[in-house]
Motif scaffolding. Structure first.
Motif, mmCIF file in Angstrom:
data_model
loop_
_atom_site.group_PDB
_atom_site.id
_atom_site.type_symbol
_atom_site.label_atom_id
_atom_site.label_comp_id
_atom_site.label_asym_id
_atom_site.label_seq_id
_atom_site.Cartn_x
_atom_site.Cartn_y
_atom_site.Cartn_z
ATOM 1 N N GLY A 79 19.069 13.915 157.958
ATOM 2 C CA GLY A 79 18.183 15.056 158.035
ATOM 3 C C GLY A 79 18.719 16.246 157.295
ATOM 4 N N SER A 80 17.957 17.268 157.324
ATOM 5 C CA SER A 80 18.254 18.482 156.606
ATOM 6 C C SER A 80 17.659 19.635 157.399
ATOM 7 C CB SER A 80 17.607 18.373 155.223
ATOM 8 O OG SER A 80 17.488 19.621 154.625
ATOM 9 N N ASN A 82 15.838 21.783 156.294
ATOM 10 C CA ASN A 82 14.519 22.045 155.714
ATOM 11 C C ASN A 82 14.239 23.527 155.497
ATOM 12 O OD1 ASN A 82 13.809 19.328 155.555
ATOM 13 N ND2 ASN A 82 13.149 19.318 157.683
ATOM 14 N N TYR A 83 15.270 24.253 155.091
ATOM 15 C CA TYR A 83 15.092 25.661 154.791
ATOM 16 C C TYR A 83 14.336 25.827 153.482
ATOM 17 C CZ TYR A 83 18.747 26.732 158.237
ATOM 18 O OH TYR A 83 19.489 26.847 159.368
ATOM 19 N N ALA A 122 17.005 15.446 151.084
ATOM 20 C CA ALA A 122 16.261 15.511 152.340
ATOM 21 C C ALA A 122 16.972 14.770 153.460
ATOM 22 C CB ALA A 122 14.856 14.960 152.146
ATOM 23 N N SER A 123 17.594 13.641 153.148
ATOM 24 C CA SER A 123 18.268 12.866 154.190
ATOM 25 C C SER A 123 19.670 13.388 154.463
ATOM 26 C CB SER A 123 18.366 11.396 153.771
ATOM 27 O OG SER A 123 19.288 11.243 152.716
#
Length: 187
Positions: A79-80, A82-83, A122-123
């Motif tokens: 995951g990230s 997501n900024y 992204a991962s």
């Protein structure tokens, strides 16, 4: 009526929950065992040193470095944050990464820095970097290892993986496999 429902449910649980998975696993083990077992990379002694599918942290300047990971390369999750690019934390982390790059790679100007070397995927587990990302690190790796620039350039070229199915994505370089090649030249 109730017994038919129970028997049908049991049959579907057996077929879909067990037999299907056993069949797919068996087929994968026969047809493509390397991939089915995680594309594990082993050293000369047979010890697993990584996977072609999961990025690893290389921080020593003599190695090619991969993309940043916001999850510290923990393959049990991905995951990230997501900024958005304008998020203050993302901006601060990116600027810090650029400053670190400039300290360790003075031979490459800031405007020549490939973006994938200061951003994460992204991962957070991406094992690949762009061809430009690999080539931008050649001067540092050469200075640290004594391997000639031309030889490192050849190694990068040998480790380029083309587009998926010939048209999806961009050509990339697997950092782990490239670093294994570098380690063989250091022996």
């Amino acid at each position: 009526m109730f017994s038919i429902i129970v028997r049908t449910s049991f049959v579907f649980m057996l077929v879909c929950g067990l037999l299907y998975h056993l069949a797919v696993t068996a087929i994968a083990q026969i047809v493509m065992p390397y991939q089915a077992n995680g594309s594990l990379v082993k050293d000369e002694q047979g010890t697993v040193i990584g996977s072609e599918l999961v990025g690893q942290s290389f921080t020593d300047p003599k190695w090619f470095h991969g993309r940043l990971s916001s999850i510290e390369y923990a393959a049990d999750g991905s995951g990230s944050p997501n900024y958005a690019p304008s998020h203050p934390d993302m901006l601060a982390r990116t600027l810090e990464s650029v400053e670190q790059w400039e300290i360790h790679n003075p031979q490459v100007a800031r405007d020549q820095l490939p973006i994938d070397l200061v951003t994460n995927s992204a991962s957070g587990l991406d094992p690949h970097i762009s061809i430009q990302g690999a080539k931008a690190q050649i001067p540092r790796v050469s200075a640290q290892t004594g391997i000639p620039l031309e030889e490192l350039e050849r190694m990068v070229e040998e480790h380029i993986k083309g587009r998926e199915l010939g048209f999806l994505g961009e050509p990339v370089v697997n950092v782990l496999l490239l670093n294994i090649d570098v380690s063989h030249h250091l022996k």
